[in-house]
Design a protein around this motif. Structure first.
Motif: not given
Length: 229
Positions: A184-185, A191-201, A213-220
């Motif tokens: 979801e993150a 959507g907000s920065h016009h990134l690819t899936e790989e770039q967003a991750f 910070v844990k990746l899960r917390e960043v995503a939250r």
């Protein structure tokens, strides 16, 4: 002990354990079953060791927590040892706590003050992992017989499998939930920065590493605030 009655109760308990929806409720069923099914048992609990730190799970009486805390403070005690695989012991039975003074002198003296007369403990283990110790307490010295020990050992064997299964299920659910939040993150960043899936991750991972910070917390946080803040 009427082993026919015990067998029926064990079968019923096994079905109940599989029906529980969390590790906490599974462990609660285990410790309450110990009090109900094991002759002489007044209280029960599960002790986990994290290094030398003790965690008390599903105690049926305050004395279980007090005993676990005391063993942590002293760094000794039968339940403490039962949760350590290095000792090689998987079952112990102390018919009279005063008889344990030669081995756990400091603990035995203090445990008597808690109203503990006799103790049994069983390492909870499967072929793959050690899970802690199921500990049974009685206010009376000599409360536990060989039949009590056999019943406790059978209960602990079922408990170890149920505990392991419940914990694995909880870990799987957490992994699925984490994956969903990360997905979801990533979608928000894409959507907000016009990134690819790989770039967003990559953005999430770099932020996680840089901020420790844990990746899960960043995503939250991204899901809650609509971006990295």
């Amino acid at each position: 002990m009427d082993w026919r009655v015990f067998a029926r109760e064990m079968a019923s308990m096994a079905r109940d354990l599989l029906a529980q929806d969390s590790v906490e409720t599974t462990l609660g069923h285990i410790t309450h079953a110990a009090v109900e099914l094991v002759s002489g048992c007044d209280a029960a609990g599960i002790l986990l060791l994290h290094g030398k730190k003790v965690e008390s799970l599903a105690p049926t009486h305050d004395l279980v927590v007090e005993s676990d805390r005391l063993q942590e403070q002293l760094g000794e005690g039968p339940c403490f040892d039962a949760a350590r695989t290095s000792t090689g012991e998987r079952v112990f039975r102390i018919g009279d706590l005063t008889a344990g003074r030669s081995r756990w002198r400091a603990y035995a003296a203090r445990a008597e003050e808690l109203g503990i007369g006799s103790i049994m403990g069983f390492l909870l283990y499967t072929e793959d992992e050690d899970l802690g110790a199921l500990n049974l307490y009685s206010h009376r010295p000599g409360a536990f017989s060989e039949d009590s020990e056999t019943a406790g050992w059978l209960l602990a064997s079922h408990a170890a499998v149920a505990f392991s299964s419940a914990r694995s299920h909880a870990q799987l659910e957490q992994a699925i939930a984490t994956r969903h939040v990360i997905g979801e993150a990533m979608g928000i960043l894409m959507g907000s920065h016009h990134l690819t899936e790989e770039q967003a991750f990559g953005v999430l991972r770099r932020y996680s590493q840089e901020k420790n910070v844990k990746l899960r917390e960043v995503a939250r946080r991204v899901c809650e605030h609509g971006g990295l803040t």
